[in-house]
Design a protein around this motif. Structure first.
Motif, short mmCIF file in Angstrom:
data_model
loop_
_atom_site.label_atom_id
_atom_site.label_comp_id
_atom_site.label_asym_id
_atom_site.label_seq_id
_atom_site.Cartn_x
_atom_site.Cartn_y
_atom_site.Cartn_z
N LEU A 199 0.82 -1.21 0.00
CA LEU A 199 0.00 0.00 0.00
C LEU A 199 0.85 1.26 0.00
O LEU A 199 1.81 1.37 0.78
CB LEU A 199 -0.91 0.00 1.23
CG LEU A 199 -2.07 -0.99 1.17
CD1 LEU A 199 -2.56 -1.34 2.57
CD2 LEU A 199 -3.22 -0.41 0.33
N VAL A 200 0.51 2.20 -0.85
CA VAL A 200 1.14 3.51 -0.86
C VAL A 200 0.04 4.55 -0.66
O VAL A 200 -1.01 4.48 -1.29
CB VAL A 200 1.97 3.76 -2.15
CG1 VAL A 200 1.16 3.55 -3.40
CG2 VAL A 200 2.60 5.15 -2.15
N ILE A 201 0.28 5.50 0.27
CA ILE A 201 -0.76 6.47 0.62
C ILE A 201 -0.43 7.81 0.00
O ILE A 201 0.72 8.28 0.08
CB ILE A 201 -0.88 6.62 2.17
CG1 ILE A 201 -0.90 5.24 2.87
CG2 ILE A 201 -2.12 7.42 2.54
CD1 ILE A 201 -2.08 4.36 2.57
N GLY A 202 -1.42 8.43 -0.61
CA GLY A 202 -1.19 9.70 -1.31
C GLY A 202 -2.06 10.83 -0.81
O GLY A 202 -3.06 10.63 -0.12
N HIS A 203 -1.65 12.03 -1.17
CA HIS A 203 -2.39 13.26 -0.89
C HIS A 203 -3.51 13.32 -1.92
O HIS A 203 -3.44 14.03 -2.92
CB HIS A 203 -1.39 14.42 -1.03
CG HIS A 203 -1.88 15.75 -0.58
ND1 HIS A 203 -2.05 16.79 -1.44
CD2 HIS A 203 -2.24 16.20 0.64
CE1 HIS A 203 -2.49 17.84 -0.76
NE2 HIS A 203 -2.61 17.51 0.50
N GLY A 204 -4.52 12.49 -1.69
CA GLY A 204 -5.53 12.21 -2.72
C GLY A 204 -4.97 11.15 -3.65
O GLY A 204 -3.75 10.96 -3.72
N SER A 205 -5.87 10.41 -4.33
CA SER A 205 -5.34 9.39 -5.25
C SER A 205 -4.71 10.07 -6.45
O SER A 205 -3.90 9.48 -7.16
CB SER A 205 -6.40 8.38 -5.65
OG SER A 205 -7.49 9.01 -6.28
#
Ligand code: PLP
Length: 365
Positions: A91-97
Motif C-alpha cells: 500500500l502507498v498512501i497519497g495526498h488524494g489518489s
C-alpha cells in the motif's frame, strides 16, 4: 529583463491548466447569494457530507497537529491491508489518489516515453504525463466507454503506463471485470496498468485485480477517500500493488505528503460501513431520479455507474450560466473535449429536484 516564464521548464508552460469545479464561496461572492443556498453539483463530492466516524477521528487528531505526521502511514496501511485483503507493504498512501497518479508519472515518465489513456478519460493522467514531458496516446472511446481493444492497439515499445478509470469521470461508464482482466493479461511486460477505482464503492461488484497482482502482473489500483467517504477536502487516497512498486513510488513521494488529520479521518471512515451504505443507496436513487428527469426533458445523457451524469445540451454555455446565476454549480467539460456536455453530480433527493426544476424552467417546461 528575463521573465519567470523564460526560466521555466517548457512543460510547465505548455501543459493545459486544470479548472476545478467552482467553489461555493466564489459563486456566492459573484452572484450575491447566501453560500448556504448554493448547490454544488460540480465535483462528484458526497451530498451527505463526510463520514461521521471520519470526522470524529479528524477532530481528535487536531490535538496532535503540533507534531509531524507519521510518514509511513503505518496504522492506516495496517488497517487498510485487513480491509482490502492485501499486505501492508503493498500500500502507498497519497495526498488524494491524484498524487498516486503523479508519483507514477514522476517515477516512470520522461521525454520519449508514451502513456496510453482514453480520449475522454479523467484529465489528471494527461496533466501528470505532460508535466514529465511524456507523450499521451489517446485511444478513442466507443459510446463514451473505454475501448480496451483500441487501448491495447495504441501501446508502443515506449509505453510505460496505461491508465483506465472504471467508472470513468466524466463519462460515468465502466468496463466489466472480465474485460479488464483480459486487457490486463494482454499487456506486454514493459507496461504498468493503473486501474483508477475512485468510484469503486458505488459499484455492487467492483472488478478485483488482486489475484492478478498476486500473480505478478504489473498492476496498480488506486482508491480515494474523496468520493463516497466524503473527505475530499482532507486529500487522501491510496494505491495497492506489488511491494516493489510501492518502494519505487515511496522514493518519489514527498515526505509528510499526507497530514495527520487526514490519516486519522481515513482510519475512522474505513469503519463507517453504515455511511457508505447510505451514500450508495442515496446515489442509486438519485441516478434513477435524474435519469428519468433528463429523459422527460428530452435530454441525451450517458448511463452512469458513478455518482454523476454526463448530459448533452444544445447550448451548454447558456445552461451552465442559467444554473450558475441561480446558485447551482455544475461542471463544464471543454477541457475534456466535450464542449456540448455538462457533468452533473448526483445530489440528495431535494437537490436533484431543484436541479431538475431549474432545467425545466430553462427549457420553459
Ligand atoms: C475524483 C477522482 C479521483 C480522486 O481524486 P483525489 O485526488 O483522490 O481527490 C481519481 N480519479 C478519478 C477518475 C476521479 O474522478
Amino acid at each position: 529583463m528575463i521573465s519567470y516564464s523564460d526560466l521555466a521548464r517548457k512543460a510547465v508552460l505548455t501543459k493545459p491548466v486544470y479548472y476545478p469545479g467552482k467553489p461555493i464561496e466564489m459563486v456566492a461572492l459573484e452572484c450575491g447569494l447566501d453560500p448556504d443556498t448554493i448547490l454544488k453539483l460540480a465535483s462528484n463530492e458526497n451530498p451527505l457530507g463526510s463520514s461521521p466516524l471520519g470526522l470524529k477521528a479528524a477532530g481528535e487528531a487536531l490535538r496532535g497537529v503540533s507534531l509531524y505526521p507519521e510518514n509511513s502511514a503505518y496504522f492506516l496501511r495496517e488497517r487498510l491491508a485487513e480491509v482490502r485483503g492485501v499486505n501492508p507493504d503493498q500500500l502507498v498512501i497519497g495526498h488524494g489518489s491524484s498524487e498516486i497518479i503523479h508519483l507514477l508519472c514522476s517515477a516512470f515518465v520522461e521525454p520519449g516515453i508514451d502513456v496510453v489513456m482514453g480520449e475522454h478519460a479523467f484529465i489528471a493522467y494527461k496533466l501528470a504525463v505532460l508535466l514529465q514531458e511524456g507523450n499521451c496516446l489517446e485511444a478513442p472511446l466507443v459510446d463514451f466507454r473505454h475501448d480496451l481493444d483500441a487501448m491495447r492497439a495504441a501501446i508502443t515499445p515506449q509505453t510505460r503506463l496505461v491508465f483506465l478509470p472504471s467508472p470513468n469521470n466524466p463519462t460515468g461508464t465502466d468496463n466489466s471485470e472480465s474485460e479488464i482482466v483480459e486487457f490486463a493479461r494482454s499487456l506486454p511486460d514493459h507496461v504498468i496498468f493503473c486501474l483508477d477505482e475512485a468510484y469503486a464503492e458505488y459499484l455492487d461488484d467492483p472488478p478485483d485485480l488482486r489475484p492478478l497482482i498476486e500473480e505478478g502482473l504489473k498492476i496498480i489500483c488506486t482508491r480515494t477517500f474523496s468520493k463516497i467517504y466524503g473527505l475530499a477536502g482532507l486529500r487522501i487516497g491510496y494505491g495497492y500493488c506489488h511491494a516493489d512498486l510501492v518502494d519505487l513510488l515511496n522514493r518519489v513521494r514527498p515526505a509528510f505528503n499526507v497530514n495527520s488529520v487526514a490519516l486519522a479521518a481515513a482510519l475512522g471512515a474505513l469503519e463507517d460501513e453504515a455511511f457508505v451504505e447510505m451514500s450508495k443507496a442515496t446515489n442509486a436513487a438519485g441516478l434513477t431520479l435524474l435519469s428519468k428527469g433528463f429523459a422527460e426533458l428530452g435530454l441525451e445523457y450517458v448511463s452512469s455507474a458513478g455518482n454523476f451524469i454526463l448530459v448533452r445540451f444544445e447550448n451548454s454555455d447558456k445552461v451552465y450560466s442559467y444554473l450558475h446565476d441561480r446558485g447551482i454549480i455544475v461542471r463544464p467539460l471543454k477541457g475534456y473535449g466535450l464542449p456540448n456536455h455538462l457533468r452533473i453530480t448526483v445530489g440528495t433527493e431535494n437537490q436533484n429536484r431543484s436541479l431538475l426544476n431549474a432545467l425545466a424552467e430553462f427549457f420553459g417546461k
